[in-house]
Design a protein around this motif. Structure first.
Motif, PDB file in Angstrom:
ATOM      1  N   TYR A  95       0.816  -1.216   0.000  1.00  0.00           N
ATOM      2  CA  TYR A  95       0.000   0.000   0.000  1.00  0.00           C
ATOM      3  C   TYR A  95       0.850   1.267   0.000  1.00  0.00           C
ATOM      4  O   TYR A  95       0.331   2.360  -0.199  1.00  0.00           O
ATOM      5  CB  TYR A  95      -0.923  -0.006   1.225  1.00  0.00           C
ATOM      6  CG  TYR A  95      -2.038   1.014   1.168  1.00  0.00           C
ATOM      7  CD1 TYR A  95      -3.062   0.903   0.224  1.00  0.00           C
ATOM      8  CD2 TYR A  95      -2.078   2.088   2.045  1.00  0.00           C
ATOM      9  CE1 TYR A  95      -4.085   1.834   0.167  1.00  0.00           C
ATOM     10  CE2 TYR A  95      -3.101   3.023   2.002  1.00  0.00           C
ATOM     11  CZ  TYR A  95      -4.100   2.886   1.061  1.00  0.00           C
ATOM     12  OH  TYR A  95      -5.117   3.810   0.997  1.00  0.00           O
ATOM     13  N   LYS A  98       0.567   4.062  -2.781  1.00  0.00           N
ATOM     14  CA  LYS A  98      -0.671   4.833  -2.726  1.00  0.00           C
ATOM     15  C   LYS A  98      -0.702   5.729  -1.497  1.00  0.00           C
ATOM     16  O   LYS A  98      -1.295   6.818  -1.510  1.00  0.00           O
ATOM     17  CB  LYS A  98      -1.877   3.892  -2.710  1.00  0.00           C
ATOM     18  CG  LYS A  98      -3.209   4.607  -2.872  1.00  0.00           C
ATOM     19  CD  LYS A  98      -4.338   3.635  -3.138  1.00  0.00           C
ATOM     20  CE  LYS A  98      -5.640   4.398  -3.407  1.00  0.00           C
ATOM     21  NZ  LYS A  98      -6.753   3.492  -3.730  1.00  0.00           N
ATOM     22  N   MET A  99      -0.039   5.295  -0.436  1.00  0.00           N
ATOM     23  CA  MET A  99      -0.051   6.023   0.825  1.00  0.00           C
ATOM     24  C   MET A  99       0.964   7.158   0.852  1.00  0.00           C
ATOM     25  O   MET A  99       0.872   8.064   1.686  1.00  0.00           O
ATOM     26  CB  MET A  99       0.278   5.034   1.950  1.00  0.00           C
ATOM     27  CG  MET A  99       0.006   5.541   3.348  1.00  0.00           C
ATOM     28  SD  MET A  99      -1.757   5.445   3.717  1.00  0.00           S
ATOM     29  CE  MET A  99      -1.855   6.490   5.168  1.00  0.00           C
ATOM     30  N   TRP A 102      -0.019  10.876   1.266  1.00  0.00           N
ATOM     31  CA  TRP A 102      -0.541  11.110   2.619  1.00  0.00           C
ATOM     32  C   TRP A 102       0.614  11.176   3.612  1.00  0.00           C
ATOM     33  O   TRP A 102       0.669  12.059   4.480  1.00  0.00           O
ATOM     34  CB  TRP A 102      -1.502   9.987   2.992  1.00  0.00           C
ATOM     35  CG  TRP A 102      -2.241  10.169   4.295  1.00  0.00           C
ATOM     36  CD1 TRP A 102      -3.487  10.679   4.459  1.00  0.00           C
ATOM     37  CD2 TRP A 102      -1.777   9.834   5.609  1.00  0.00           C
ATOM     38  NE1 TRP A 102      -3.839  10.681   5.793  1.00  0.00           N
ATOM     39  CE2 TRP A 102      -2.803  10.163   6.532  1.00  0.00           C
ATOM     40  CE3 TRP A 102      -0.595   9.272   6.105  1.00  0.00           C
ATOM     41  CZ2 TRP A 102      -2.674   9.956   7.890  1.00  0.00           C
ATOM     42  CZ3 TRP A 102      -0.469   9.078   7.478  1.00  0.00           C
ATOM     43  CH2 TRP A 102      -1.498   9.418   8.352  1.00  0.00           C
ATOM     44  N   ALA A 268     -14.092   6.575   6.980  1.00  0.00           N
ATOM     45  CA  ALA A 268     -13.032   6.279   6.019  1.00  0.00           C
ATOM     46  C   ALA A 268     -13.548   6.173   4.591  1.00  0.00           C
ATOM     47  O   ALA A 268     -12.761   6.242   3.639  1.00  0.00           O
ATOM     48  CB  ALA A 268     -12.337   4.985   6.421  1.00  0.00           C
ATOM     49  N   LYS A 271     -13.993   9.683   1.418  1.00  0.00           N
ATOM     50  CA  LYS A 271     -13.082  10.264   0.435  1.00  0.00           C
ATOM     51  C   LYS A 271     -13.660  10.271  -0.976  1.00  0.00           C
ATOM     52  O   LYS A 271     -13.629  11.296  -1.670  1.00  0.00           O
ATOM     53  CB  LYS A 271     -11.763   9.497   0.459  1.00  0.00           C
ATOM     54  CG  LYS A 271     -10.716  10.018  -0.497  1.00  0.00           C
ATOM     55  CD  LYS A 271      -9.425   9.218  -0.332  1.00  0.00           C
ATOM     56  CE  LYS A 271      -8.361   9.657  -1.290  1.00  0.00           C
ATOM     57  NZ  LYS A 271      -7.091   8.929  -1.087  1.00  0.00           N
ATOM     58  N   PRO A 282      -7.127  14.628   1.177  1.00  0.00           N
ATOM     59  CA  PRO A 282      -6.172  13.582   1.526  1.00  0.00           C
ATOM     60  C   PRO A 282      -6.586  12.805   2.771  1.00  0.00           C
ATOM     61  O   PRO A 282      -5.927  12.856   3.821  1.00  0.00           O
ATOM     62  CB  PRO A 282      -4.869  14.353   1.742  1.00  0.00           C
ATOM     63  CG  PRO A 282      -5.311  15.690   2.224  1.00  0.00           C
ATOM     64  CD  PRO A 282      -6.597  15.973   1.497  1.00  0.00           C
ATOM     65  N   ASP A 284      -7.200   9.167   4.535  1.00  0.00           N
ATOM     66  CA  ASP A 284      -6.872   7.747   4.439  1.00  0.00           C
ATOM     67  C   ASP A 284      -7.330   7.064   5.712  1.00  0.00           C
ATOM     68  O   ASP A 284      -8.068   7.666   6.511  1.00  0.00           O
ATOM     69  CB  ASP A 284      -5.382   7.524   4.158  1.00  0.00           C
ATOM     70  CG  ASP A 284      -5.181   6.368   3.171  1.00  0.00           C
ATOM     71  OD1 ASP A 284      -5.436   5.211   3.580  1.00  0.00           O
ATOM     72  OD2 ASP A 284      -4.793   6.619   2.025  1.00  0.00           O
ATOM     73  N   THR A 285      -6.934   5.818   5.892  1.00  0.00           N
ATOM     74  CA  THR A 285      -7.456   5.062   7.013  1.00  0.00           C
ATOM     75  C   THR A 285      -6.344   4.463   7.855  1.00  0.00           C
ATOM     76  O   THR A 285      -5.355   3.963   7.324  1.00  0.00           O
ATOM     77  CB  THR A 285      -8.399   3.941   6.526  1.00  0.00           C
ATOM     78  OG1 THR A 285      -8.865   3.194   7.645  1.00  0.00           O
ATOM     79  CG2 THR A 285      -7.708   3.008   5.568  1.00  0.00           C
ATOM     80  N   GLU A 286      -6.506   4.575   9.161  1.00  0.00           N
ATOM     81  CA  GLU A 286      -5.649   3.864  10.100  1.00  0.00           C
ATOM     82  C   GLU A 286      -6.413   2.617  10.550  1.00  0.00           C
ATOM     83  O   GLU A 286      -7.472   2.719  11.155  1.00  0.00           O
ATOM     84  CB  GLU A 286      -5.338   4.723  11.318  1.00  0.00           C
ATOM     85  CG  GLU A 286      -4.670   6.044  11.043  1.00  0.00           C
ATOM     86  CD  GLU A 286      -4.536   6.866  12.320  1.00  0.00           C
ATOM     87  OE1 GLU A 286      -4.441   6.272  13.408  1.00  0.00           O
ATOM     88  OE2 GLU A 286      -4.539   8.104  12.217  1.00  0.00           O
ATOM     89  N   LEU A 328      -1.254   1.259   8.435  1.00  0.00           N
ATOM     90  CA  LEU A 328      -1.645   1.983   7.229  1.00  0.00           C
ATOM     91  C   LEU A 328      -1.697   0.976   6.088  1.00  0.00           C
ATOM     92  O   LEU A 328      -0.671   0.529   5.581  1.00  0.00           O
ATOM     93  CB  LEU A 328      -0.643   3.108   6.946  1.00  0.00           C
ATOM     94  CG  LEU A 328      -0.452   4.115   8.099  1.00  0.00           C
ATOM     95  CD1 LEU A 328       0.624   5.131   7.758  1.00  0.00           C
ATOM     96  CD2 LEU A 328      -1.757   4.817   8.443  1.00  0.00           C
ATOM     97  N   GLY A 330      -5.037   0.773   3.971  1.00  0.00           N
ATOM     98  CA  GLY A 330      -6.197   0.969   3.113  1.00  0.00           C
ATOM     99  C   GLY A 330      -7.423   0.198   3.562  1.00  0.00           C
ATOM    100  O   GLY A 330      -7.458  -0.424   4.629  1.00  0.00           O
TER     101      GLY A 330
END
Length: 433
Positions: A95, A98-99, A102, A268, A271, A282, A284-286, A328, A330
């Motif tokens: 990931y 893509k991360m 962020w 989440a 977006k 921006p 994203d997800t934790e 992290l 997704g």
């Protein structure tokens, strides 16, 4: 006291229909606050109300957590995070590309000047948490039976690790948070069931907790329904425009649900909808993990924050929850429950009488902005569109305040705080990814 249906029907309506997309703790608080402003409110969600991050979170009303996740020195820690898949913060290699955008903004937010500013802006919201929650709690009939205000203890394995935390503790104190230092003996007096492996601690005096996060969501949701609110199971994928404004939510089944006002508050999953509405963000997800076990012989009277290892133990109505950390990775990748097991092993070291028998493991998605501040905002493009997401670890804590602020924005009233820091377009360079 909950109002009767007759009282509900006699409420003054303003003739406006509001749709809230998202039935988590933030969404139900927004829906209730909009009802107070006279809106006819429908909540939309693809699943059952309260079954996302609101179901399995740690249960803390973390009014002292104004320090952002990215702190000075964060850049130095990134290599270690990437190398430890079970550490307090990890990134899945698949990931990472893509991360990366962020993460770059996350690191940029960790400069000392930015951290000082961000903490002050988060504290503005946290300092309102109990003021905004108390009337909601009372009206929904939740009261002290499910909300507790006895503080939380953060513990440190050594005096050196306590000194390492001094900047964050001082930052909290300078933003109005009541924190009291504890000796080792004072920690053990307050929590005699924990192992004597900590040299000291601090008591966050205004911190609270709930006995069951899911029960809180369901209680507020039921109060919303009792007052005439509506819920529809719907997976919103796009919007229908009329006269240049979004006027209906389009679902995956092709249905159109019309509205005068729409609030995107689906955590989440916000977006893609924000981008559809012309506001790429921006977000994203934790991915957070926990294990909840029955009490058996373990005893804990308040939330315990294990500062060195980045996780918490919470005494809930149905057992003790051991969880935290950040992955992290997704929204798509399968859970890695080895993280939950690693956290539980650390929890058992601290609370030796923890017993895994009858326990359940869980993974949820925390909606996270790189600067740790939520989006609580009117759309810069559409006058009838609003956003409320990105609360990270503080969704439960900030939910009632978010509801109050969004309802003021929707109704055209002046909110009690400056809303500039929480606007959706604060990352002006962001075009979407």
């Amino acid at each position: 006291m909950t109002k009767s249906r007759a009282e509900t029907q006699s409420q003054k309506k303003n003739g406006q229909k509001a749709v809230v997309i998202g039935a988590g703790i933030v969404g139900v608080n927004i829906a209730l606050a909009l009802q107070d402003k006279g809106y006819d409110v429908t909540i939309l969600d693809r699943g059952e109300p309260g079954m996302g991050a609101s179901f399995g979170n740690a249960g803390g009303i973390a009014v002292s957590k104004c320090a952002p996740i990215a702190m000075p020195g964060t850049l130095m820690n990134v290599p270690g995070w990437l190398m430890d898949p079970l550490g307090p913060l990890s990134v899945r290699w698949s990931y990472l590309p893509k991360m990366l955008p962020w993460l770059l903004r996350f690191v940029a937010a960790s400069s000392k000047s930015r951290v000082e500013q961000i903490a002050t802006e988060i504290a503005v919201l946290l300092n309102r948490a109990w003021e905004d929650y108390d009337p909601v709690i009372a009206r929904a009939g939740l009261s002290d039976a499910v909300f507790k205000k006895e503080g939380a203890i953060a513990v440190y394995r050594s005096e050196a690790s306590r000194r390492d935390a001094e900047y964050e503790i001082d930052l909290n104190r300078r933003n109005g948070i009541k924190i009291r230092d504890l000796t080792k003996d004072e920690v053990l007096d307050l929590e005699p069931g924990i192992a004597p492996i900590f040299s000291c601690g601090v008591l966050d005096e205004d911190w609270g907790r709930v006995l069951d996060p899911y029960k809180i969501v369901k209680g507020i949701y039921q109060h919303f329904l009792d007052r005439g609110g509506e819920f529809k199971t719907a997976d919103v994928t796009d919007f229908v425009y009329r006269d240049g404004k979004p006027r209906a939510a389009m679902t995956s089944t092709g249905d159109q649900i019309t509205f005068d006002v729409v609030v995107v508050a689906c955590g989440a999953w916000s977006k893609s909808l924000a981008k559809r509405l012309g506001s790429p963000v921006p977000l994203d997800t934790e991915r957070g993990y926990n294990t909840t076990v029955p009490y058996h012989d373990a005893k804990l009277s308040r939330m315990l924050i294990c500062a060195d290892d980045g996780f918490v133990l919470t005494p809930l109505e149905h057992g003790i929850r051991v969880g935290g950390a950040v992955e992290l990775g997704g929204l798509v990748a399968a859970p890695n429950y080895e993280r939950a097991k690693a956290l539980f092993a650390k929890g058992k070291e601290i609370l030796p009488k923890l017993n895994a028998e009858g326990g359940t493991e869980w993974m949820g998605f925390r909606p996270s902005m790189p600067d740790s501040k939520p989006v609580i905002s009117k759309s810069p493009r559409h006058s009838n569109t609003f956003f409320a997401f990105g609360h990270g670890h503080l969704g439960l804590t900030m939910a009632a305040t978010t509801g109050r602020l969004i309802s003021d924005l929707v109704a055209g009233n002046q909110p009690p705080v400056d809303m500039t820091p929480y606007r959706i377009n604060r990352f002006s360079d962001f075009t979407g990814f």
